[in-house]
Write a protein that holds these residues in place. Structure first.
Motif: not given
Length: 449
Positions: A265-276
């Motif tokens: 969740l934190a990586m998505m909040d940071a805008g890191v383009p994780i695959k899923s």
């Protein structure tokens, strides 16, 4: 040579010893080794060195059973960990106070008998009735809440709560030059994705000094890092060093899997383009009397009194990491397959909750995160940008106001800056230094002889 027990008949070895003498010696030794009554319970004589081995007294077990009766269920089956532990501790003290005078010479065994009854009741209730200490069914997952952006000054953050387990994950983005250098025996020399797990004493209601990371912190951090690594973008896709730190604020089982969920969740909040999205769940197992119960999302008491701790993390398309700790010799293939399927169902349920908070990486990063600009130059021009002793690259950083300039061997230049203006200025300086002269293009400079 082993010394004979006091009073035993000494028998010399050899063929000259008469059969009657051997029989007499054996009878004397057997008489000495017979149970010696102490109180109301026999104590078996141990090995030749005289050590005594005590077993739990059946009389004590019966007395503990009678005293606990309905009291145990009232104390044991409570969804609140702190209240349950407090009630069990009080009940244990009451049991010892009530039965202690009757078994004054067996107080340690009285305590062990109480603990055995607690374990037996937890396991029996699950196997016979499908009821867990907090009232859940075997496939039921604790209440989940997900929050993102809880720390506005960080580059990304998330708070993941599952029952009484709570994990706060924080993302920090850095330049490529911030990679961790590894000084080990492996082939990997640098690491640009790091996950660190912290388990402070207050998370389990304790007050003790904070010390360096232990086996738990290192192991749980590595497991979560391995679970997240498959979805992390490559350096070419996302030219950043990514550091995640998970702080366990409250613990009641499955904190490593909570750190996986919070970090995703934190990586998505940071805008890191994780695959899923990545979620994790810990599965448990109770066996006995030919019965088997697989538990989803185990809590601390089920981990301590159960037969298995099986952690599974992954996305909607597959498993990215798993770890199994077992207290029994093995499990059947059918049980294993059932546990994996049950873990998949639980993982999907958790990801639905996570997607409700944030389902895609943010399109814009935090205003406090560095901006990375990548340009390509000819490898032969790298020396022009660096300059003698790094003089030129330091001057570019100083004149443009960027935070960092990292140059790879293939001519890829990554400029790190807190704003786009300074990055554009540094880019122009580098292009002026490394660009080829073009016919028809105007150049401004000083002509010297």
């Amino acid at each position: 040579m082993i010394a004979s027990p006091p009073g035993a008949v000494e028998v010399a070895a050899g063929p000259a010893v008469a059969t009657g003498a051997i029989s007499a010696a054996a009878a004397a030794f057997a008489a000495r080794a017979a149970p010696i009554p102490i109180g109301n319970d026999p104590v078996a004589v141990g090995d030749a060195l005289g050590f005594l081995k005590h077993g739990l007294s059946r009389e004590i077990d019966q007395a503990v059973d009678q005293f606990l009766a309905e009291r145990l269920d009232q104390a044991l089956f409570n969804p609140n960990k702190a209240l349950r532990e407090s009630a069990l501790e009080d009940l244990k003290k009451e049991t010892i106070a009530e039965l202690g005078p009757r078994f004054a010479d067996r107080l340690p065994y009285l305590s062990k008998s109480f603990e055995a009854k607690v374990k037996q009741r937890v396991r029996g209730k699950i196997l016979d009735e499908g009821m867990r200490p907090d009232g859940r069914k075997t496939t039921e997952i604790r209440q989940i809440t997900c929050e993102v952006g809880v720390l506005p000054r960080t580059h990304g953050s998330a708070l993941f709560t599952r029952g009484q387990t709570q994990a706060l994950s924080i993302v920090t983005l850095g330049s490529i030059g911030d990679k961790q250098k590894l000084d080990g025996l492996g082939l990997e020399e640098f690491k640009r994705f790091m996950h660190h797990y912290n388990f402070p004493p207050f998370s389990v209601g304790e007050a003790r000094p904070l010390r360096s990371p232990g086996r738990r912190e290192i192991g749980h951090g590595a497991l979560a890092e391995r679970a997240l690594l498959p979805v992390v973008p490559t350096e070419e896709e996302f030219p950043y060093t990514i550091r995640l730190v998970t702080e366990i604020l409250s613990s009641n089982g499955s904190t490593s899997m909570a750190s996986v969920c919070g970090s995703s969740l934190a990586m998505m909040d940071a805008g890191v383009p994780i695959k899923s999205q990545v979620a994790g769940i810990a599965m448990g197992l109770i066996t006995g009397d030919g019965k088997v119960a697989v538990l989803s999302d185990i809590q601390g008491v089920e981990d301590a009194l159960g037969d298995m701790d099986f952690k599974v993390a992954g996305t909607r398309t597959g498993v990215t990491a798993m770890q199994m700790d077992m207290k029994i010799k093995g499990i059947s293939i059918d049980t294993m397959a059932g546990a994996i399927q049950q873990a998949k169902d639980g993982r999907f349920f958790i990801m639905d909750k996570m997607d409700a908070a944030i389902s895609q990486p943010r399109s814009a990063m935090s205003q406090y995160a560095p901006r990375m600009l990548t340009i390509q130059i000819h490898p032969d021009k790298i020396r022009e940008v660096i300059g003698p002793g790094g003089k030129m690259i330091r001057k570019i950083i100083e004149d443009s106001g960027v935070t960092s300039i990292d140059i790879e061997d293939d001519g890829r230049v990554v400029i790190g800056s807190v704003n786009g203006e300074s990055a554009a200025k540094a880019e122009q300086i580098i292009r002026d230094l490394t660009g080829e002269v073009e016919v028809g293009k105007n150049y401004k400079g000083k002509v010297v002889r």
